[in-house]
Design an enzyme around this catalytic site. Structure first.
Site, PDB file in Angstrom:
ATOM      1  N   LYS A  26       0.829  -1.207   0.000  1.00  0.00           N
ATOM      2  CA  LYS A  26       0.000   0.000   0.000  1.00  0.00           C
ATOM      3  C   LYS A  26       0.862   1.255   0.000  1.00  0.00           C
ATOM      4  O   LYS A  26       0.576   2.211  -0.730  1.00  0.00           O
ATOM      5  CB  LYS A  26      -0.941   0.001   1.211  1.00  0.00           C
ATOM      6  CG  LYS A  26      -1.928   1.167   1.197  1.00  0.00           C
ATOM      7  CD  LYS A  26      -3.044   0.999   2.207  1.00  0.00           C
ATOM      8  CE  LYS A  26      -2.593   1.161   3.616  1.00  0.00           C
ATOM      9  NZ  LYS A  26      -3.714   1.400   4.555  1.00  0.00           N
ATOM     10  N   SER A  27       1.910   1.284   0.804  1.00  0.00           N
ATOM     11  CA  SER A  27       2.762   2.465   0.876  1.00  0.00           C
ATOM     12  C   SER A  27       3.396   2.776  -0.477  1.00  0.00           C
ATOM     13  O   SER A  27       3.428   3.935  -0.926  1.00  0.00           O
ATOM     14  CB  SER A  27       3.860   2.259   1.924  1.00  0.00           C
ATOM     15  OG  SER A  27       3.315   2.106   3.214  1.00  0.00           O
ATOM     16  N   GLY A 102      -5.322   7.206   5.350  1.00  0.00           N
ATOM     17  CA  GLY A 102      -4.515   8.123   6.135  1.00  0.00           C
ATOM     18  C   GLY A 102      -3.188   8.447   5.462  1.00  0.00           C
ATOM     19  O   GLY A 102      -2.755   9.603   5.419  1.00  0.00           O
ATOM     20  N   ARG A 130      -8.851  11.277  12.793  1.00  0.00           N
ATOM     21  CA  ARG A 130      -7.401  11.163  12.950  1.00  0.00           C
ATOM     22  C   ARG A 130      -6.724  12.530  12.913  1.00  0.00           C
ATOM     23  O   ARG A 130      -7.047  13.366  12.070  1.00  0.00           O
ATOM     24  CB  ARG A 130      -6.831  10.244  11.866  1.00  0.00           C
ATOM     25  CG  ARG A 130      -7.397   8.844  11.957  1.00  0.00           C
ATOM     26  CD  ARG A 130      -6.878   7.954  10.857  1.00  0.00           C
ATOM     27  NE  ARG A 130      -5.456   7.672  11.012  1.00  0.00           N
ATOM     28  CZ  ARG A 130      -4.762   6.894  10.176  1.00  0.00           C
ATOM     29  NH1 ARG A 130      -5.377   6.346   9.138  1.00  0.00           N
ATOM     30  NH2 ARG A 130      -3.479   6.680  10.373  1.00  0.00           N
ATOM     31  N   SER A 175       8.173   9.192  12.034  1.00  0.00           N
ATOM     32  CA  SER A 175       6.989   8.960  11.217  1.00  0.00           C
ATOM     33  C   SER A 175       7.368   9.030   9.749  1.00  0.00           C
ATOM     34  O   SER A 175       7.749  10.086   9.245  1.00  0.00           O
ATOM     35  CB  SER A 175       5.894   9.993  11.520  1.00  0.00           C
ATOM     36  OG  SER A 175       4.843   9.900  10.566  1.00  0.00           O
ATOM     37  N   GLN A 177       5.285   8.791   7.338  1.00  0.00           N
ATOM     38  CA  GLN A 177       4.275   9.588   6.646  1.00  0.00           C
ATOM     39  C   GLN A 177       4.619  11.075   6.685  1.00  0.00           C
ATOM     40  O   GLN A 177       4.542  11.769   5.671  1.00  0.00           O
ATOM     41  CB  GLN A 177       2.895   9.356   7.258  1.00  0.00           C
ATOM     42  CG  GLN A 177       2.304   7.990   6.952  1.00  0.00           C
ATOM     43  CD  GLN A 177       0.903   7.829   7.523  1.00  0.00           C
ATOM     44  OE1 GLN A 177       0.340   8.760   8.085  1.00  0.00           O
ATOM     45  NE2 GLN A 177       0.354   6.644   7.379  1.00  0.00           N
ATOM     46  N   ASP A 328       2.533  -1.087  11.779  1.00  0.00           N
ATOM     47  CA  ASP A 328       1.214  -1.576  11.383  1.00  0.00           C
ATOM     48  C   ASP A 328       0.982  -3.023  11.766  1.00  0.00           C
ATOM     49  O   ASP A 328      -0.150  -3.515  11.649  1.00  0.00           O
ATOM     50  CB  ASP A 328       1.027  -1.419   9.873  1.00  0.00           C
ATOM     51  CG  ASP A 328       0.859   0.030   9.455  1.00  0.00           C
ATOM     52  OD1 ASP A 328       0.290   0.807  10.240  1.00  0.00           O
ATOM     53  OD2 ASP A 328       1.305   0.386   8.351  1.00  0.00           O
ATOM     54  N   ARG A 403      -6.795  -3.467   9.929  1.00  0.00           N
ATOM     55  CA  ARG A 403      -5.809  -4.361  10.518  1.00  0.00           C
ATOM     56  C   ARG A 403      -6.328  -5.007  11.807  1.00  0.00           C
ATOM     57  O   ARG A 403      -6.024  -6.162  12.103  1.00  0.00           O
ATOM     58  CB  ARG A 403      -4.496  -3.614  10.757  1.00  0.00           C
ATOM     59  CG  ARG A 403      -3.923  -3.037   9.463  1.00  0.00           C
ATOM     60  CD  ARG A 403      -2.464  -2.707   9.532  1.00  0.00           C
ATOM     61  NE  ARG A 403      -2.077  -1.859   8.420  1.00  0.00           N
ATOM     62  CZ  ARG A 403      -1.839  -2.276   7.189  1.00  0.00           C
ATOM     63  NH1 ARG A 403      -1.961  -3.563   6.909  1.00  0.00           N
ATOM     64  NH2 ARG A 403      -1.484  -1.437   6.237  1.00  0.00           N
TER      65      ARG A 403
END
Length: 449
Positions: A26-27, A102, A130, A175, A177, A328, A403
């Site tokens: 996904k990333s 997200g 979030r 992080s 992200q 995750d 998840r």
């Protein structure tokens, strides 16, 4: 109109066996679409995760002016993008709805921050809860303006800047992200953008930026903390991307194979980025029979086939500095710990409180409901495994967290009594076809009438 909930139940059955491939990472999928939208020329992406999260990013790239098309080939779906060039994104006509994505939302804010345009981002009920301030605050240093709900939550209006200033920013909390959002903002910024990390995080963005032609250098702060320096305003060039299997998705069948008696299964083509292998290292320390074969490199990422064989696991102490490499995977690791002999202490999990749900509290509550001895001390999750199957017999409220949903379905495969989840709709955000794949291996998972 809101779709009805999808309650699922998992029961103990026979062994799991077979060879499977899990959906694309996904990333990497998010990043391939975004950089393809900024690149000059054609980008072809195979193995893209076609879950709801990534499809939202694809729709956003179209709304920002990139050409994004999907075609069926003999080898599977092929996505083709024709990008706008760095700085060439156009103002979207409609609100950008990121659903439950997200990663997609935070990275997209980085792209938008240094384009002179106005955009509004929103998402589903889970994403709107979030916090986004840890992304919008440093992005504001480039000159962008963000207006959202209290606590920096979606919906958020973004007013990007056409005169971005380069930023040097030290992340207060590790992080990937946030780091990636800042690097994406730095693409359309004259000068050098530098991001310093307290500890190294997954480097998918750095690898893919290099793959598309950006120039990055490894740097360090005065105290030796690692960082990345990006030279702004490169010409990104379209490239082919092969997306490997997502290690976070592979975690669920792999742990199931370790826990269900007499099982042996293989997950093919799993990405083994060094910043994503924390779970594999942890399972090995717990005594897992896990073998990596056919190791290779695809699209700049290391890949291998992973085979697991059922066997006893033991409790261990998982250090906090491993969290960035497996953030995750903690819900499914907690399930592995519940089936192990002895106590497993997972340290430094504060980041789990701000995922799709409060995964730290939710995991503890779900395990306790299934008869597992569990406690939280500060940011540590402590699971006391008895070496025998947990009682089960509970319905877990997963709060639209994909998840959490998959983790507790795996728990149901070994529990004395079935384990149900209240709503499995969110599973498709990262793992479309999860139930069919698991039942194909021999798992007993079905809808609750």
């Amino acid at each position: 109109m809101t779709a009805p909930s999808l309650s699922l139940v998992a029961r103990r059955g026979g062994r799991l066996a077979g060879s499977i491939a899990v959906p694309g990472d996904k990333s990497i999928s998010h990043r391939a679409l975004m950089l393809g939208a900024l690149a000059v020329g054609e980008t072809r992406v195979s193995g893209l995760l076609e879950g709801e999260d990534v499809l939202r990013t694809a729709a956003a790239m179209r709304a920002l002016g990139a050409s994004v098309a999907r075609a069926e080939t003999a080898e599977g779906p092929l996505w083709t993008l024709h990008g706008r060039g760095v700085g060439g994104l156009r103002e979207p006509d409609e609100v950008l709805d990121m659903g439950n994505a997200g990663t997609g939302a935070r990275l997209l804010m980085g792209l938008l921050a240094t384009h002179p345009l106005f955009a509004v981002l929103t998402g589903d009920a889970s994403l709107r809860r979030r916090p986004m301030a840890r992304v919008t605050e440093p992005l504001g240093r480039f000159g962008a303006t963000f207006h959202g709900r209290a606590g920096g939550r979606l919906p958020i209006a973004v007013l990007g800047t056409g005169q971005a200033l380069p930023v040097r920013y030290r992340l207060p909390v590790a992080s990937a992200q946030v780091k990636s959002a800042l690097l994406l903002a730095g693409l359309n910024t004259a000068g050098t953008t530098t991001v310093i990390e307290p500890v190294p995080t997954r480097d998918h963005s750095e690898r893919m930026l290099t793959h598309f032609g950006a120039h990055l250098d490894a740097v360090s702060d005065d105290d030796g903390a690692p960082g990345i320096a990006l030279a702004g305003q490169p010409e990104l060039v379209g490239a082919d991307v092969v997306v490997p299997g997502d290690p976070s998705s592979a975690a669920f069948p792999l742990v199931a194979g370790l826990l269900v008696p007499d099982s042996r299964l293989t997950v093919r083509g799993v990405g083994l980025n060094p910043r994503r292998t924390g779970l594999l290292a942890t399972l090995a320390e717990m005594g897992a029979d896990l073998e990596a074969t056919n190791q290779r490199t695809e699209g700049g990422e290391p890949v291998a086939d992973l085979t697991v064989t059922h066997g006893p696991l033991k409790g261990i102490d998982v250090p906090a500095d491993r969290a960035p490499d497996m953030i995750d995977e903690y819900p499914i690791l907690a399930v592995a710990a519940a089936g192990a002999e002895g106590t497993t202490r997972m340290r430094g999990l504060g980041e789990l409180r701000v995922k799709e749900s409060d995964r730290l509290g939710g995991t503890a509550r779900g395990l306790a409901a299934c008869g597992v001895a569990v406690e939280i001390e500060g940011d540590d999750l402590i699971v006391h495994g008895s070496g025998r199957p947990p009682a089960g017999g509970a319905t877990i409220a997963v709060e639209l967290d994909h998840r959490m949903a998959m983790a507790f379905l795996v728990l149901g495969l070994i529990a004395d009594s079935p384990v149900a989840i209240d709503d499995g709709r969110a599973i498709d955000t990262s793992f479309p076809g999860f139930v069919d794949l698991m039942t194909g291996l021999g798992a007993t998972i079905s809808e609750v009438p």
